[in-house]
Design a protein around this motif. Structure first.
Motif, short mmCIF file in Angstrom:
data_model
loop_
_atom_site.label_atom_id
_atom_site.label_comp_id
_atom_site.label_asym_id
_atom_site.label_seq_id
_atom_site.Cartn_x
_atom_site.Cartn_y
_atom_site.Cartn_z
N GLU A 253 -3.61 9.74 4.83
CA GLU A 253 -4.72 9.48 3.92
C GLU A 253 -4.49 10.15 2.57
O GLU A 253 -4.75 9.55 1.51
CB GLU A 253 -6.03 9.97 4.53
CG GLU A 253 -7.26 9.87 3.61
CD GLU A 253 -7.55 8.47 3.10
OE1 GLU A 253 -8.20 8.35 2.04
OE2 GLU A 253 -7.12 7.49 3.75
N ALA A 254 -3.98 11.38 2.57
CA ALA A 254 -3.72 12.07 1.31
C ALA A 254 -2.66 11.32 0.50
O ALA A 254 -2.76 11.20 -0.72
CB ALA A 254 -3.26 13.50 1.58
N GLU A 255 -1.65 10.80 1.18
CA GLU A 255 -0.61 10.05 0.47
C GLU A 255 -1.14 8.72 -0.05
O GLU A 255 -0.71 8.25 -1.11
CB GLU A 255 0.59 9.84 1.39
CG GLU A 255 1.35 11.13 1.66
CD GLU A 255 2.69 10.90 2.34
OE1 GLU A 255 3.06 9.73 2.57
OE2 GLU A 255 3.37 11.91 2.65
N ALA A 256 -2.07 8.12 0.68
CA ALA A 256 -2.67 6.88 0.19
C ALA A 256 -3.39 7.13 -1.13
O ALA A 256 -3.28 6.35 -2.10
CB ALA A 256 -3.64 6.31 1.23
N GLN A 257 -4.14 8.22 -1.18
CA GLN A 257 -4.86 8.55 -2.42
C GLN A 257 -3.89 8.91 -3.54
O GLN A 257 -4.06 8.48 -4.69
CB GLN A 257 -5.83 9.70 -2.15
CG GLN A 257 -6.94 9.36 -1.17
CD GLN A 257 -7.88 10.52 -0.91
OE1 GLN A 257 -8.03 11.40 -1.75
NE2 GLN A 257 -8.52 10.52 0.25
N ALA A 258 -2.86 9.70 -3.21
CA ALA A 258 -1.88 10.12 -4.22
C ALA A 258 -1.14 8.91 -4.78
O ALA A 258 -0.93 8.80 -6.00
CB ALA A 258 -0.90 11.12 -3.62
N GLN A 259 -0.74 7.99 -3.91
CA GLN A 259 0.02 6.84 -4.38
C GLN A 259 -0.85 5.91 -5.22
O GLN A 259 -0.38 5.32 -6.20
CB GLN A 259 0.61 6.09 -3.18
CG GLN A 259 1.76 5.18 -3.51
CD GLN A 259 3.02 5.93 -3.86
OE1 GLN A 259 3.04 6.77 -4.76
NE2 GLN A 259 4.10 5.66 -3.13
N ALA A 260 -2.13 5.80 -4.86
CA ALA A 260 -3.03 4.97 -5.67
C ALA A 260 -3.15 5.53 -7.08
O ALA A 260 -3.20 4.77 -8.06
CB ALA A 260 -4.41 4.88 -5.01
N ILE A 261 -3.19 6.85 -7.19
CA ILE A 261 -3.22 7.47 -8.53
C ILE A 261 -1.96 7.15 -9.30
O ILE A 261 -2.00 6.81 -10.49
CB ILE A 261 -3.42 9.00 -8.38
CG1 ILE A 261 -4.81 9.32 -7.83
CG2 ILE A 261 -3.19 9.70 -9.72
CD1 ILE A 261 -5.00 10.77 -7.46
N CYS A 262 -0.80 7.24 -8.63
CA CYS A 262 0.46 6.93 -9.31
C CYS A 262 0.53 5.47 -9.77
O CYS A 262 1.17 5.15 -10.77
CB CYS A 262 1.64 7.25 -8.39
SG CYS A 262 1.90 9.02 -8.12
N MET A 263 -0.15 4.58 -9.03
CA MET A 263 -0.16 3.17 -9.41
C MET A 263 -0.95 2.92 -10.70
O MET A 263 -0.82 1.85 -11.31
CB MET A 263 -0.73 2.32 -8.28
CG MET A 263 0.20 2.23 -7.09
SD MET A 263 -0.55 1.37 -5.68
CE MET A 263 0.77 1.51 -4.47
N LEU A 264 -1.75 3.90 -11.12
CA LEU A 264 -2.49 3.79 -12.37
C LEU A 264 -1.66 4.23 -13.58
O LEU A 264 -2.10 4.05 -14.71
CB LEU A 264 -3.76 4.65 -12.31
CG LEU A 264 -4.85 4.21 -11.33
CD1 LEU A 264 -5.93 5.28 -11.23
CD2 LEU A 264 -5.45 2.88 -11.77
N THR A 265 -0.48 4.80 -13.34
CA THR A 265 0.30 5.32 -14.45
C THR A 265 1.01 4.21 -15.23
O THR A 265 1.30 3.13 -14.70
CB THR A 265 1.37 6.32 -13.96
OG1 THR A 265 2.31 5.64 -13.13
CG2 THR A 265 0.73 7.47 -13.19
N GLU A 266 1.29 4.51 -16.48
CA GLU A 266 2.05 3.58 -17.29
C GLU A 266 3.50 3.49 -16.82
O GLU A 266 4.15 2.45 -17.00
CB GLU A 266 1.98 4.01 -18.77
CG GLU A 266 0.58 3.91 -19.34
CD GLU A 266 0.50 4.36 -20.80
OE1 GLU A 266 1.52 4.25 -21.50
OE2 GLU A 266 -0.58 4.82 -21.21
N ASP A 267 4.02 4.56 -16.21
CA ASP A 267 5.37 4.50 -15.67
C ASP A 267 5.49 3.42 -14.60
O ASP A 267 6.53 2.75 -14.50
CB ASP A 267 5.76 5.86 -15.08
CG ASP A 267 6.36 6.80 -16.12
OD1 ASP A 267 6.67 6.34 -17.23
OD2 ASP A 267 6.52 8.00 -15.81
N PHE A 268 4.47 3.27 -13.78
CA PHE A 268 4.49 2.23 -12.75
C PHE A 268 4.55 0.84 -13.38
O PHE A 268 5.32 -0.02 -12.95
CB PHE A 268 3.24 2.37 -11.87
CG PHE A 268 3.15 1.37 -10.74
CD1 PHE A 268 4.12 1.32 -9.76
CD2 PHE A 268 2.10 0.48 -10.67
CE1 PHE A 268 4.04 0.41 -8.71
CE2 PHE A 268 2.00 -0.45 -9.64
CZ PHE A 268 2.99 -0.48 -8.65
#
Length: 286
Positions: A253-268
């Motif tokens: 669950e923590a990784e799901a939240q962390a990865q969702a945040i990374c998906m908001l980045t401009e780098d993604f």
């Protein structure tokens, strides 16, 4: 006149963005070049031992790095042919035998706070380990994220050799996660040196390189990391550390939240657009 909202409010930036470019080290060498900071313990005539002052400065510096967006990766190294021989016998060990419990606890908490600061800063830490890597030097290597060694590296958690327990600066928690419980027990109970080739087999070293190529290899690895998605790398480091205390369900669950945040980045977004254009992405850490 542009009416675009600034990406980061200046008042918020003032309290949370503190560039390290102007930092001047007192008890070790410091260099910052294109996002890669290099810390070099610089007492080669004594195999680069630590002092009360260098412990405190390292602790404070790593604590400050969480605010330094101009530092993407840190390289830890030792001057000359050795990494670090641990606490200076004359400047630390000698004074400690004369101190009372409150002052001793002040010291051991300070050393532990260095490890906490190393694990708490978002930048990956690459340790370049040659020659002697003993005591607190072995702990600093252990607390780094990646370790490059040489065949002549000698890593020793030698606390029991001086009448102390092996549970120093987080060793009993961290070392078993790197090399396994049985191997960590052997090193902490015996205090023996772990040679470079054995250390690579055990997983303590990511790889071995020739001594004369060590600094260049560590710098190259650091540059590769600095060119990557550094915000996401910081999240990876945080999760690697925090998930030690989680169940598998909590970690997922923590990784799901962390990865969702990374998906908001401009780098993604940059990575996707580069893939579509059949180009290599240029990450900016945002």
């Amino acid at each position: 006149m542009s009416t675009e909202t600034p990406r980061l409010d200046p008042a918020l930036a003032a309290g949370n963005r503190r560039p390290a470019a102007g930092y001047r080290a007192t008890h070790f060498k410091w260099q910052l070049d294109e996002g890669v900071a290099t810390i070099t313990l610089n007492r080669p005539e004594r195999k680069n031992p630590l002092t009360f002052e260098s412990y405190a400065e390292l602790r404070d510096l790593f604590g400050q790095l969480k605010y330094a967006d101009d530092v993407k990766v840190v390289v830890m190294a030792g001057a000359g042919d050795n990494f670090c021989s641990g606490g200076d016998v004359h400047e630390i060990i000698g004074p400690l035998v004369r101190l009372k419990a409150p002052e001793l606890l002040m010291f051991t908490r300070m050393t532990g706070d260095l490890v906490k600061a190393m694990r708490g800063c978002p930048q990956p830490i690459v340790a370049a380990i040659d020659g002697v890597c003993a005591g607190a030097g072995a702990i600093i290597a252990m607390a780094s994220d990646l370790r490059l060694g040489t065949a002549r590296s000698k890593t020793a958690f030698l606390f029991n050799r001086v009448g102390l327990a092996g549970c120093d600066m987080g060793a009993c928690a961290m070392l078993p996660r790197i090399v396994g419980q049985g191997r960590a027990s052997e090193l902490l109970y015996t205090g023996r040196s772990l040679g470079g080739e054995e250390g690579e087999r055990w997983g303590f070293f990511n790889r071995l390189v020739a001594p004369e190529a060590l600094q260049a290899e560590a710098a190259a690895l650091a540059r590769d990391l600095a060119a990557g998605p550094t915000f996401a790398n910081g999240i990876t480091k945080t999760m690697l550390h925090q998930e030690w205390a989680m169940t598998i369900e909590q970690a997922i669950e923590a990784e799901a939240q962390a990865q969702a945040i990374c998906m908001l980045t401009e780098d993604f977004t940059r990575a996707y657009e580069a893939f579509v254009a059949r180009q290599k992405p240029r990450f900016e850490g945002n």
